[in-house]
Scaffold this motif. Structure first.
Motif, PDB file in Angstrom:
ATOM      1  N   GLY A   1       0.832  -1.217   0.000  1.00 29.27           N
ATOM      2  CA  GLY A   1       0.000   0.000   0.000  1.00 29.27           C
ATOM      3  C   GLY A   1       0.860   1.257   0.000  1.00 29.27           C
ATOM      4  N   THR A   2       1.935   1.238   0.771  1.00 29.12           N
ATOM      5  CA  THR A   2       2.827   2.406   0.806  1.00 29.12           C
ATOM      6  C   THR A   2       3.514   2.605  -0.546  1.00 29.12           C
ATOM      7  N   ILE A   3       3.905   1.494  -1.178  1.00 32.08           N
ATOM      8  CA  ILE A   3       4.543   1.629  -2.501  1.00 32.08           C
ATOM      9  C   ILE A   3       3.547   2.217  -3.509  1.00 32.08           C
ATOM     10  N   ALA A   4       2.288   1.762  -3.437  1.00 29.01           N
ATOM     11  CA  ALA A   4       1.282   2.292  -4.369  1.00 29.01           C
ATOM     12  C   ALA A   4       1.112   3.802  -4.166  1.00 29.01           C
ATOM     13  N   LEU A   5       1.100   4.225  -2.924  1.00 31.63           N
ATOM     14  CA  LEU A   5       0.921   5.651  -2.625  1.00 31.63           C
ATOM     15  C   LEU A   5       2.131   6.470  -3.106  1.00 31.63           C
ATOM     16  N   LEU A   6       3.314   5.927  -2.874  1.00 39.23           N
ATOM     17  CA  LEU A   6       4.535   6.604  -3.338  1.00 39.23           C
ATOM     18  C   LEU A   6       4.514   6.746  -4.860  1.00 39.23           C
ATOM     19  N   GLN A   7       4.129   5.658  -5.529  1.00 37.23           N
ATOM     20  CA  GLN A   7       4.143   5.650  -6.991  1.00 37.23           C
ATOM     21  C   GLN A   7       3.114   6.646  -7.550  1.00 37.23           C
ATOM     22  N   ALA A   8       1.926   6.672  -6.931  1.00 39.64           N
ATOM     23  CA  ALA A   8       0.882   7.597  -7.408  1.00 39.64           C
ATOM     24  C   ALA A   8       1.338   9.044  -7.216  1.00 39.64           C
ATOM     25  N   ALA A   9       1.975   9.331  -6.073  1.00 39.30           N
ATOM     26  CA  ALA A   9       2.473  10.694  -5.820  1.00 39.30           C
ATOM     27  C   ALA A   9       3.544  11.053  -6.843  1.00 39.30           C
ATOM     28  N   ARG A  10       4.445  10.118  -7.060  1.00 44.19           N
ATOM     29  CA  ARG A  10       5.555  10.364  -7.990  1.00 44.19           C
ATOM     30  C   ARG A  10       5.035  10.631  -9.410  1.00 44.19           C
ATOM     31  N   GLU A  11       4.098   9.775  -9.854  1.00 48.82           N
ATOM     32  CA  GLU A  11       3.565   9.942 -11.213  1.00 48.82           C
ATOM     33  C   GLU A  11       2.880  11.300 -11.362  1.00 48.82           C
ATOM     34  N   TYR A  12       2.046  11.632 -10.359  1.00 47.52           N
ATOM     35  CA  TYR A  12       1.279  12.883 -10.502  1.00 47.52           C
ATOM     36  C   TYR A  12       2.188  14.104 -10.401  1.00 47.52           C
ATOM     37  N   TRP A  13       3.068  14.107  -9.421  1.00 50.38           N
ATOM     38  CA  TRP A  13       3.906  15.296  -9.228  1.00 50.38           C
ATOM     39  C   TRP A  13       4.911  15.480 -10.358  1.00 50.38           C
ATOM     40  N   SER A  14       5.279  14.383 -11.018  1.00 50.98           N
ATOM     41  CA  SER A  14       6.227  14.576 -12.124  1.00 50.98           C
ATOM     42  C   SER A  14       5.500  14.789 -13.456  1.00 50.98           C
ATOM     43  N   SER A  15       4.174  14.783 -13.442  1.00 53.45           N
ATOM     44  CA  SER A  15       3.424  15.055 -14.683  1.00 53.45           C
ATOM     45  C   SER A  15       3.272  16.571 -14.865  1.00 53.45           C
ATOM     46  N   GLU A  16       2.864  16.963 -16.066  1.00 50.68           N
ATOM     47  CA  GLU A  16       2.680  18.395 -16.327  1.00 50.68           C
ATOM     48  C   GLU A  16       1.600  18.975 -15.410  1.00 50.68           C
ATOM     49  N   ALA A  17       0.496  18.227 -15.280  1.00 54.48           N
ATOM     50  CA  ALA A  17      -0.607  18.715 -14.434  1.00 54.48           C
ATOM     51  C   ALA A  17      -0.169  18.852 -12.980  1.00 54.48           C
ATOM     52  N   GLY A  18       0.708  17.949 -12.550  1.00 54.33           N
ATOM     53  CA  GLY A  18       1.153  17.963 -11.150  1.00 54.33           C
ATOM     54  C   GLY A  18       2.124  19.082 -10.834  1.00 54.33           C
ATOM     55  N   GLY A  19       2.816  19.574 -11.846  1.00 55.78           N
ATOM     56  CA  GLY A  19       3.617  20.787 -11.682  1.00 55.78           C
ATOM     57  C   GLY A  19       5.001  20.605 -11.076  1.00 55.78           C
ATOM     58  N   GLY A  20       5.499  19.367 -10.991  1.00 54.65           N
ATOM     59  CA  GLY A  20       6.871  19.179 -10.475  1.00 54.65           C
ATOM     60  C   GLY A  20       6.905  18.931  -8.979  1.00 54.65           C
ATOM     61  N   MET A  21       8.079  18.563  -8.506  1.00 54.85           N
ATOM     62  CA  MET A  21       8.251  18.151  -7.100  1.00 54.85           C
ATOM     63  C   MET A  21       8.370  19.348  -6.141  1.00 54.85           C
ATOM     64  N   ALA A  22       8.711  20.523  -6.681  1.00 59.19           N
ATOM     65  CA  ALA A  22       8.945  21.669  -5.788  1.00 59.19           C
ATOM     66  C   ALA A  22       7.670  22.023  -5.024  1.00 59.19           C
ATOM     67  N   GLY A  23       7.808  22.238  -3.736  1.00 59.46           N
ATOM     68  CA  GLY A  23       6.664  22.630  -2.907  1.00 59.46           C
ATOM     69  C   GLY A  23       5.777  21.469  -2.500  1.00 59.46           C
ATOM     70  N   LYS A  24       6.137  20.241  -2.886  1.00 59.79           N
ATOM     71  CA  LYS A  24       5.328  19.074  -2.526  1.00 59.79           C
ATOM     72  C   LYS A  24       5.942  18.397  -1.300  1.00 59.79           C
ATOM     73  N   ARG A  25       5.139  17.535  -0.676  1.00 55.53           N
ATOM     74  CA  ARG A  25       5.672  16.816   0.486  1.00 55.53           C
ATOM     75  C   ARG A  25       4.971  15.475   0.649  1.00 55.53           C
ATOM     76  N   PHE A  26       5.765  14.414   0.823  1.00 56.07           N
ATOM     77  CA  PHE A  26       5.222  13.086   1.135  1.00 56.07           C
ATOM     78  C   PHE A  26       5.735  12.728   2.521  1.00 56.07           C
ATOM     79  N   TYR A  27       4.821  12.754   3.498  1.00 60.53           N
ATOM     80  CA  TYR A  27       5.210  12.558   4.894  1.00 60.53           C
ATOM     81  C   TYR A  27       4.707  11.190   5.362  1.00 60.53           C
ATOM     82  N   HIS A  28       5.641  10.332   5.714  1.00 66.87           N
ATOM     83  CA  HIS A  28       5.332   8.955   6.123  1.00 66.87           C
ATOM     84  C   HIS A  28       5.416   8.845   7.646  1.00 66.87           C
ATOM     85  N   ILE A  29       4.335   8.342   8.255  1.00 65.00           N
ATOM     86  CA  ILE A  29       4.293   8.221   9.715  1.00 65.00           C
ATOM     87  C   ILE A  29       4.717   6.814  10.110  1.00 65.00           C
ATOM     88  N   SER A  30       5.806   6.725  10.849  1.00 67.52           N
ATOM     89  CA  SER A  30       6.272   5.400  11.252  1.00 67.52           C
ATOM     90  C   SER A  30       6.396   5.306  12.778  1.00 67.52           C
TER      91      SER A  30
END
Ligand code: NAD
Ligand code: TYD
Length: 356
Positions: free
Chosen positions: A106-135
């Motif tokens: 599940g965590t890998i799926a979430l990471l992958q979805a974030a990566r795909e969207y943020w690196s797409s044109e619509a997602g606008g790049g990684m700058a200003g984004k944050r993926f915070y994992h609670i462990s």
């Protein structure tokens, strides 16, 4: 304006994080994605759902990557706070696969979805984004020498299927940061206590059993040590790290508050008896030593100096105040407890743990 995806928001810690974010940041849109497993309970968020127009619930599974892709695109998610997990050690001993499924895949799926969207044109790049994992601090294993603490550089040494699955998910989060430049941050927290915790965990289970005069099953000799933090202080730390933590960093969260289980149980009995109007010592006889948990970790203790020195966080509640507040909450919210412990769950619990 920020669009935040919080996973596992209907659970114990997640519900406190959702409340804090919805109330403190009215400009944010907060999307709570939760599968509503046995541990998810929308009653935990009744007040938020009725008072906060920026709160949105989405029922779904973090393992469903197509659903995740739609959520990122439809709501233009720019921040993730990932809490969804299978969280109970005893269950992980009975069914490790469920823990690998949700916590790792599940965590890998979430990471992958974030990566795909943020690196797409619509997602606008990684700058200003944050993926915070609670462990959890449990990834570091079990401490044996008194006076030693888990720090951020302590080598991982997970001992239970639960902590092994959380350790694995932490490694994937760091790998996505390192390999794809995903802006990640991780925190590892000690044991939480407070309102809305599912009553399979030590504190709510024992408060409910004291109320009903039922045995208190102490594993082994009761000498295992846990480091307890009030859940709202964890939510405050999450707020601090989400907004001010540095990309790629790990922060340990804890309140330097170690208790042997048996000492904590005696405090709970004394406090609950007082609040229930019982004479002192009334419930002492409920303590029942039972077979130890397999592979039971001896001691956890977190050193949260980095979080304090770098970001200024510290716990707001002393333990004595927090535990009394917590016991009072469970006694005052018997209906919340009854809704969980009656019906289907009662049968499940009896199968899982026997009639105790
Ligand atoms: P919890 O079991 O109370 O809640 C977990 C939530 O996740 C539930 O609402 C559940 O429905 C949801 N969920 C489970 N599987 C899901 C899936 N596949 N898709 C979507 N939602 C799903 O757990 P908690 O105690 O609130 O812990 C939350 C997080 O904090 C976990 O990641 C846990 O490892 C971590 N943590 C917990 C503690 C603690 O003391 N409880 C301490 C440190 C870290
Ligand atoms: P728990 O709340 O399950 O958290 P964790 O295992 O993640 O630390 O348990 C806290 C401690 O209490 C742990 O040492 C196991 C012990 N314990 C009991 O003695 N009896 C119980 O019925 C439970 C649930 C836990």
């Amino acid at each position: 304006m920020r669009n935040i995806l919080i996973t596992g928001g209907a659970g114990f810690i997640g519900s406190h994080v959702v409340r804090l974010f919805c109330k403190n940041y009215p400009d944010y849109q907060v999307y709570n994605l939760d599968k509503l497993t046995y541990a998810g309970n929308l009653e935990n968020l009744k007040d938020v759902a009725s008072a906060c127009p920026n709160y949105h619930f989405i029922k779904g599974d973090i393992c469903d990557i197509d659903h995740l892709r739609r959520i990122f695109a439809d709501h233009r998610i720019d921040g993730v706070i990932h809490l969804a997990a299978e969280s109970h050690v005893d269950r992980s001993i009975k069914d490790p696969f469920a823990f690998a499924q949700t916590n790792v895949l599940g965590t890998i799926a979430l990471l992958q979805a974030a990566r795909e969207y943020w690196s797409s044109e619509a997602g606008g790049g990684m700058a200003g984004k944050r993926f915070y994992h609670i462990s959890t601090d449990e990834v570091y294993g079990s401490l044996h020498d008194p006076g030693t603490f888990f720090v951020e550089t302590t080598a991982y040494d997970p001992q239970s299927p639960y902590s092994a699955s959380k350790a694995s998910s932490d490694h994937f989060v760091r790998a996505f940061g390192n390999t794809y430049g995903l802006p990640i941050v991780i925190s590892n927290c000690s044991n939480n206590y407070g309102p809305n915790q599912f009553p399979e965990k030590l504190i709510p289970l024992f408060i409910n059993n004291i109320r009903h005069g039922k045995p208190l099953p102490v594993y082994g000799t009761g000498e295992n040590v846990r480091d307890w933090l009030y859940v709202v202080d964890h939510a405050r730390a999450i707020d601090t790290i989400f907004h001010r933590g540095r990309d790629g960093e790990t922060y340990n969260i804890g309140g330097f508050n170690e208790w042997r289980n048996i000492d904590l149980i005696k405090v709970m009995i004394r406090t609950a008896d007082r609040l229930l109007g019982n004479p002192e010592g009334h419930s002492d006889g409920l303590i029942t030593y039972v077979q130890d948990r397999a592979g039971h970790d001896k001691r956890y203790a977190i050193d949260s100096t980095k979080l304090h020195e770098e970001l200024g966080w510290e716990p707001s509640l002393q333990f004595e105040e927090g535990i009394e507040k917590t016991i009072r909450w469970y006694l005052d919210n018997q209906e919340w407890m009854d809704n969980i412990t009656s019906g289907a769950y009662e049968k499940y619990y009896a199968e899982m743990y026997g009639n105790r």
